[in-house]
Enzyme design. Structure first.
Site, PDB file in Angstrom:
ATOM      1  N   SER A 137      34.404  34.470  42.966  1.00 12.00           N
ATOM      2  CA  SER A 137      33.659  33.648  43.918  1.00 12.00           C
ATOM      3  C   SER A 137      34.246  33.794  45.310  1.00 12.00           C
ATOM      4  O   SER A 137      35.465  33.961  45.459  1.00 12.00           O
ATOM      5  CB  SER A 137      33.725  32.173  43.500  1.00 12.00           C
ATOM      6  OG  SER A 137      33.208  31.332  44.511  1.00 12.00           O
ATOM      7  N   TYR A 154      39.116  25.257  41.427  1.00 13.03           N
ATOM      8  CA  TYR A 154      38.222  26.405  41.266  1.00 13.03           C
ATOM      9  C   TYR A 154      38.621  27.536  42.206  1.00 13.03           C
ATOM     10  O   TYR A 154      38.721  28.700  41.801  1.00 13.03           O
ATOM     11  CB  TYR A 154      36.787  25.956  41.551  1.00 13.03           C
ATOM     12  CG  TYR A 154      35.734  27.017  41.321  1.00 13.03           C
ATOM     13  CD1 TYR A 154      35.285  27.297  40.032  1.00 13.03           C
ATOM     14  CD2 TYR A 154      35.166  27.713  42.380  1.00 13.03           C
ATOM     15  CE1 TYR A 154      34.306  28.253  39.817  1.00 13.03           C
ATOM     16  CE2 TYR A 154      34.192  28.668  42.172  1.00 13.03           C
ATOM     17  CZ  TYR A 154      33.762  28.931  40.883  1.00 13.03           C
ATOM     18  OH  TYR A 154      32.798  29.888  40.669  1.00 13.03           O
TER      19      TYR A 154
END
Length: 230
Positions: A137, A154
């Site tokens: 990501s 994350y």
């Protein structure tokens, strides 16, 4: 474009993982939907065309990963594609300074160690010409995140996954296995939330790394077929 062989997609019961699996199966690739909940996996597989198999997998459980690897060896003798898509905790509700470290530990256990565990277990099964794709990501990119806060567990886990990609690429190059990290972009999924781009676009970004030619890149970070900063 890859149209044969065996592919394993983790976290394939929904969202981007399901779309990637469906597209591979439609091409004729024997596609293993590796999911924590077999019932949801079977539901996800309904409506797919082509060869699809659902197998239970918890990437955080060594025994579960070992069982999948043993089954793949016995049933297929090898693997051509591994897509490490399973991930947890897009923790936009917290900041690094006051993060719940239990959430951080869970994110690292699945997003990094889980992907690493899959790579170690399946590396002996990856055939020459194979592809290993880590779904990362831009949230884990130093070049894109800048000074932005939010989603610390994350983001840190995806940054670590990027480094793992570089290390695996170096180790597997001699076996002609290409390893790349891919950001699918902000996609409208259960994890990403509403407002993102279509799931099909995110899946296409990942399939770029599945389809790179034998003389293509390895150890890179891509979105929509273009390099993005680490």
């Amino acid at each position: 474009m890859r149209t044969s062989g065996v592919a394993v997609v983790t976290g394939a019961n929904r969202g981007i993982g399901r779309e990637v699996a469906a597209r591979l199966a439609a091409r004729g690739v024997t596609t293993v939907l590796a999911v924590r909940d077999e019932a949801r996996g079977q539901e996800a597989a309904r409506g797919m065309t082509g060869p699809v198999v659902v197998r239970r997998l918890d990437v955080a459980d060594p025994a579960s990963v070992g069982a999948l690897a043993s089954w793949l060896a016995a049933e297929h003798g090898g693997v051509d594609v591994l897509v490490n898509n399973a991930a947890v905790h897009y923790d936009t509700w917290q900041s690094a300074a006051d993060a719940d470290l239990r959430v951080v530990e869970e994110a690292l256990a699945v997003n990094v160690v889980g992907a690493w565990r899959m790579a170690v277990a399946l590396a002996p099964l990856l055939r020459p010409g194979g592809r290993l794709v880590n779904v990362s990501s831009g949230a884990g990119s130093f070049g894109e995140t800048g000074s932005a806060g939010g989603a610390p567990a994350y983001s840190v886990s995806k940054a670590a996954l990027d480094m793992l990609t570089v290390k695996l690429a170096a180790d597997l190059r001699r076996r002609r296995v290409l390893v790349n990290a891919v950001c699918p972009g902000w996609v409208a999924t259960d994890m990403g939330g509403a407002g993102g781009r279509p799931v099909a676009d995110g899946a296409a970004s990942i399939l770029f790394a599945v389809d790179v030619p034998d003389d293509g890149p390895s150890g890179g970070f891509f979105r929509d077929g273009r390099r993005i900063p680490w």
